[in-house]
Scaffold this motif. Structure first.
Motif, PDB file in Angstrom:
ATOM      1  N   SER A   1       0.822  -1.209   0.000  1.00 36.22           N
ATOM      2  CA  SER A   1       0.000   0.000   0.000  1.00 36.22           C
ATOM      3  C   SER A   1       0.855   1.258   0.000  1.00 36.22           C
ATOM      4  CB  SER A   1      -0.942  -0.004   1.217  1.00 36.22           C
ATOM      5  OG  SER A   1      -1.799  -1.121   1.187  1.00 36.22           O
ATOM      6  N   VAL A   2       2.044   1.187   0.625  1.00 36.05           N
ATOM      7  CA  VAL A   2       2.972   2.317   0.564  1.00 36.05           C
ATOM      8  C   VAL A   2       3.385   2.555  -0.893  1.00 36.05           C
ATOM      9  CG1 VAL A   2       5.218   3.209   1.307  1.00 36.05           C
ATOM     10  CG2 VAL A   2       3.800   1.897   2.911  1.00 36.05           C
ATOM     11  N   GLY A   3       3.650   1.450  -1.597  1.00 38.46           N
ATOM     12  CA  GLY A   3       3.983   1.562  -3.015  1.00 38.46           C
ATOM     13  C   GLY A   3       2.845   2.147  -3.833  1.00 38.46           C
ATOM     14  N   ILE A   4       1.607   1.821  -3.454  1.00 34.78           N
ATOM     15  CA  ILE A   4       0.431   2.371  -4.130  1.00 34.78           C
ATOM     16  C   ILE A   4       0.405   3.893  -4.008  1.00 34.78           C
ATOM     17  CG2 ILE A   4      -2.083   2.544  -3.975  1.00 34.78           C
ATOM     18  CD1 ILE A   4      -1.359   0.019  -5.343  1.00 34.78           C
ATOM     19  N   LEU A   5       0.815   4.412  -2.849  1.00 32.58           N
ATOM     20  CA  LEU A   5       0.825   5.872  -2.642  1.00 32.58           C
ATOM     21  C   LEU A   5       1.957   6.554  -3.407  1.00 32.58           C
ATOM     22  CD1 LEU A   5       0.070   6.243   1.181  1.00 32.58           C
ATOM     23  CD2 LEU A   5      -1.507   6.432  -0.735  1.00 32.58           C
ATOM     24  N   ILE A   6       3.088   5.878  -3.525  1.00 33.81           N
ATOM     25  CA  ILE A   6       4.240   6.467  -4.204  1.00 33.81           C
ATOM     26  C   ILE A   6       4.033   6.492  -5.715  1.00 33.81           C
ATOM     27  CG2 ILE A   6       6.706   6.136  -4.683  1.00 33.81           C
ATOM     28  CD1 ILE A   6       6.986   4.975  -1.873  1.00 33.81           C
ATOM     29  N   LEU A   7       3.338   5.472  -6.244  1.00 31.01           N
ATOM     30  CA  LEU A   7       3.192   5.325  -7.696  1.00 31.01           C
ATOM     31  C   LEU A   7       2.589   6.556  -8.387  1.00 31.01           C
ATOM     32  CD1 LEU A   7       3.446   3.599 -10.228  1.00 31.01           C
ATOM     33  CD2 LEU A   7       1.245   2.527  -9.641  1.00 31.01           C
ATOM     34  N   PRO A   8       1.458   7.126  -7.918  1.00 29.06           N
ATOM     35  CA  PRO A   8       0.912   8.284  -8.636  1.00 29.06           C
ATOM     36  C   PRO A   8       1.827   9.502  -8.579  1.00 29.06           C
ATOM     37  CG  PRO A   8      -0.286   7.927  -6.577  1.00 29.06           C
ATOM     38  CD  PRO A   8       0.589   6.729  -6.789  1.00 29.06           C
ATOM     39  N   LEU A   9       2.612   9.624  -7.525  1.00 27.03           N
ATOM     40  CA  LEU A   9       3.562  10.742  -7.438  1.00 27.03           C
ATOM     41  C   LEU A   9       4.646  10.586  -8.505  1.00 27.03           C
ATOM     42  CD1 LEU A   9       3.930  10.954  -3.543  1.00 27.03           C
ATOM     43  CD2 LEU A   9       2.454  12.316  -5.036  1.00 27.03           C
TER      44      LEU A   9
ATOM     45  N   VAL B   1      -6.724  11.279 -12.596  1.00 29.61           N
ATOM     46  CA  VAL B   1      -6.338   9.920 -12.234  1.00 29.61           C
ATOM     47  C   VAL B   1      -5.295   9.913 -11.123  1.00 29.61           C
ATOM     48  CG1 VAL B   1      -4.533   9.753 -14.004  1.00 29.61           C
ATOM     49  CG2 VAL B   1      -5.658   7.679 -13.176  1.00 29.61           C
ATOM     50  N   TYR B   2      -4.463  10.936 -11.018  1.00 29.90           N
ATOM     51  CA  TYR B   2      -3.419  10.973  -9.994  1.00 29.90           C
ATOM     52  C   TYR B   2      -4.019  11.175  -8.601  1.00 29.90           C
ATOM     53  CZ  TYR B   2      -0.764  11.649 -14.259  1.00 29.90           C
ATOM     54  OH  TYR B   2      -0.259  11.490 -15.526  1.00 29.90           O
ATOM     55  N   ILE B   3      -4.931  12.117  -8.493  1.00 29.89           N
ATOM     56  CA  ILE B   3      -5.572  12.379  -7.203  1.00 29.89           C
ATOM     57  C   ILE B   3      -6.480  11.215  -6.820  1.00 29.89           C
ATOM     58  CG2 ILE B   3      -7.197  13.878  -5.991  1.00 29.89           C
ATOM     59  CD1 ILE B   3      -6.084  16.220  -7.579  1.00 29.89           C
ATOM     60  N   ASP B   4      -7.252  10.709  -7.781  1.00 28.04           N
ATOM     61  CA  ASP B   4      -8.151   9.581  -7.497  1.00 28.04           C
ATOM     62  C   ASP B   4      -7.357   8.369  -7.015  1.00 28.04           C
ATOM     63  OD1 ASP B   4     -10.203  11.173  -8.323  1.00 28.04           O
ATOM     64  OD2 ASP B   4     -10.453  10.238 -10.288  1.00 28.04           O
ATOM     65  N   PHE B   5      -6.234   8.109  -7.654  1.00 31.54           N
ATOM     66  CA  PHE B   5      -5.404   6.962  -7.282  1.00 31.54           C
ATOM     67  C   PHE B   5      -4.818   7.142  -5.882  1.00 31.54           C
ATOM     68  CE2 PHE B   5      -1.998   3.905  -7.431  1.00 31.54           C
ATOM     69  CZ  PHE B   5      -2.412   2.938  -8.336  1.00 31.54           C
ATOM     70  N   LEU B   6      -4.383   8.364  -5.589  1.00 29.41           N
ATOM     71  CA  LEU B   6      -3.790   8.650  -4.279  1.00 29.41           C
ATOM     72  C   LEU B   6      -4.817   8.495  -3.166  1.00 29.41           C
ATOM     73  CD1 LEU B   6      -1.106   9.636  -3.002  1.00 29.41           C
ATOM     74  CD2 LEU B   6      -2.015  11.952  -3.137  1.00 29.41           C
ATOM     75  N   ILE B   7      -6.018   9.024  -3.382  1.00 30.17           N
ATOM     76  CA  ILE B   7      -7.074   8.923  -2.361  1.00 30.17           C
ATOM     77  C   ILE B   7      -7.454   7.472  -2.120  1.00 30.17           C
ATOM     78  CG2 ILE B   7      -9.494   9.448  -1.863  1.00 30.17           C
ATOM     79  CD1 ILE B   7      -9.104  12.103  -3.358  1.00 30.17           C
ATOM     80  N   SER B   8      -7.626   6.727  -3.198  1.00 24.39           N
ATOM     81  CA  SER B   8      -8.019   5.323  -3.038  1.00 24.39           C
ATOM     82  C   SER B   8      -6.909   4.512  -2.381  1.00 24.39           C
ATOM     83  CB  SER B   8      -8.381   4.722  -4.400  1.00 24.39           C
ATOM     84  OG  SER B   8      -7.251   4.648  -5.243  1.00 24.39           O
TER      85      SER B   8
END
Length: 558
Positions: A242-250, A370-377
């Protein structure tokens, strides 16, 4: 004879050494997120339309707006009950033979014949590039985007089985390192693939190594910590995904080319090769291979780093799984309860993969940021691990597991029928669904291990989890093809799958406070297994003096 678990009591069940190794291996989960769901950014399909070079030249010469030139190029089509400009057809007009001037903006082309795009497409992507825009994977070729994710999961399926075998044959550490070497090579090949066919081939090789290496790391860390720490270590190991999920959109926001994003996702796997000097081989595996001297050496080094002292018991260290029965697939389906467990767990692995991947990939086709949506999810995944750790020892496994699936299913259904005008409400409900399926995905891993006897446990988890990869192969086709019919239709399918999964989980036995089963009879006749465990505990209490019991089981020390 002394088992490795006995020696861990002296060397430290989760001391400084294990914490250091655990921290290093948790890093492996982060780039896996980029591999697993990177398609959202690498395979993003932006707004597109047929390119007509004559109209493009006239637009530049006359200063037309993009809307003006699209009106002259694209017919209107019915899309989900709404008239929209076509993305795959254009008016069949030869503008070079037509008197097109800058004053023809009121030209009515409504009755003009249409044809498929003849000169490719234009993309509204603000200077960015995905493999969709590079290889023109839209319209009739849009299904090829699904293959990008499907081939990865084919690699997962084959690789997890093959590397699982290699880990048992050549060791956890060696398999982990070889997987990362393959990941580094295959990942760079994906980044430099000259065409889409080679891209899919390299993507399959990439999947072969990524999941197998992740599982090898998971097995290694759980084998060197005490029994009571395994579940917590396993859940946190997954949480770093999940940490990787947060880093990916950045990363995706600042890296505009999909090829360079692929390079950045791959670099950590090359760095992980340095773990050769920082992590040991599993002493349990060494013992199973009759390499006692090396196992003793590694255990002594662990104790030294933990500032603990080993007794002479280590001289009698033996493999605690020696003499175990040979498992076969038929053991998983021969008897009624084993057959029921295998079916329900396999279905839950399949559902978790389909719904989890589907909900994430869906973010790429919604049309928002898509970047904000991905980060929030991604943020809502973190409570999943804490909810699991909080509930499993207080409530049990079955109820939280079933509830997570049912909540995910209900959220999918509700989200499908919330109008787009209620954007934030729809987002919140969708995030609750993401939380539920994340929790279910993380729970199926350890519930699977608790419902099989010792000698068939590894095989049982391997067989059931293959349905996870089958689900991953199916997910992109379910999402992208059904969304063409109706954008929310995939959510109806996801909701149905999750509801059924939750109902089936309620048919499983509760395993909280129940000793891990040793034989198939312990599964088929749990009452006898419970009586046997109680009798064994009663005999142990009778054999020990009261003062020994109170001294060795002092609550403060526990």
């Amino acid at each position: 004879m002394t088992t490795f678990d006995d020696i861990l009591e002296e060397a430290g069940k989760f001391g400084r050494c294990q914490k250091r190794i655990f921290a290093l291996l948790c890093m492996v989960s982060m780039p896996w997120a980029g591999v697993y769901v990177g398609i959202v950014f690498q395979g993003f399909t932006p707004d597109h339309w047929c390119r007509d070079s004559a109209v493009v030249e006239r637009r530049q010469a006359c200063g037309w707006s993009l809307a003006d030139s699209r009106r002259l190029t694209l017919p209107l089509v019915n899309s989900s009950g709404v008239q929209q400009q076509s993305t795959c057809e254009q008016y069949q007009v030869d503008w070079n033979a037509t008197a097109l001037t800058c004053d023809t903006q009121e030209l009515d082309l409504g009755n003009t014949p249409t044809t498929a795009c003849r000169e490719g497409w234009e993309y509204d992507y603000e200077g960015r590039q995905s493999f969709v825009t590079e290889f023109d994977l839209v319209c009739a070729d849009a299904w090829l985007v699904d293959m990008y994710q499907a081939t990865l999961n084919v690699g997962f399926l084959v690789g997890s089985i093959a590397i699982g075998y290699l880990a048992d044959r050549f060791g956890r550490k060696m398999s982990f390192l070889m997987s990362n070497l393959l990941n580094g090579i295959a990942g760079i090949l994906v980044a430099v693939a000259p065409n889409y066919v080679s891209l899919l081939v390299f993507r399959t090789l990439y999947g072969f190594g990524v999941k197998g290496g992740w599982v090898a790391g998971y097995v290694l860390i759980t084998e060197i910590v005490g029994v009571e720490f395994r579940r917590t270590v396993g859940v946190i190991y997954q949480m770093f995904f999940s940490v990787g999920i947060l880093i990916l959109p950045l990363l995706a926001y600042f890296i505009t080319d999909w090829r360079w994003l692929q390079v950045v996702i791959t670099v950590p796997y090359i760095v992980f090769l340095s773990y050769y000097w920082f992590i040991p081989e599993s002493p349990r595996w060494l013992l199973s291979q009759n390499k006692k001297a090396k196992a003793v050496e590694i255990t002594e080094n662990m104790a030294k780093e933990n500032k603990m002292t080993l007794s002479k018991n280590i001289e009698t260290l033996t493999d605690d799984n020696a003499g175990s029965n040979t498992a076969s697939f038929m053991d998983l389906v021969r008897t009624p309860k084993m057959r029921k467990h295998t079916f329900i767990l396999s279905y839950n692995w399949f559902t978790s993969a389909v719904v989890y991947q589907g909900l994430i990939m869906r973010l790429g086709i919604l049309g928002g940021n898509v970047y904000i949506d991905f980060l929030i999810s991604g943020l809502v995944e973190f409570p999943a691990a804490f909810l699991i750790l909080f509930t499993i020892e207080r409530i049990g496994r079955r109820l939280p597991f079933a509830t997570a699936n049912i909540v995910a299913g209900a959220s999918c259904f509700i989200t499908a029928f919330i109008p787009d005008s209620m954007f934030w409400f729809k987002t919140v409900v969708a995030c609750i669904g993401r939380l539920g399926i994340t929790m279910a995905f993380e729970m199926v891993v350890f519930v699977n291990t608790e419902l099989y006897p010792t000698f068939v446990r590894n095989l049982g988890v391997s067989v059931c989890s293959t349905l996870c990869d089958v689900g991953g192969i199916v997910a992109p086709f379910l999402l992208y093809r059904l969304a063409v019919i109706w954008l929310e239709l995939p959510l109806i399918i996801f909701g149905s799958l999750a509801f059924v999964a939750g109902g089936l989980v309620l048919l499983l036995p509760e395993t909280r406070g129940v000793p891990l089963p040793d034989t198939i009879d312990d599964i088929e006749f749990p009452e006898k297994a419970k009586e046997k465990a109680e009798l064994k505990n009663h005999q142990m209490i009778n054999l020990l003096p009261n003062n020994d019991v109170s001294t060795n089981k002092d609550p403060a020390s526990v």
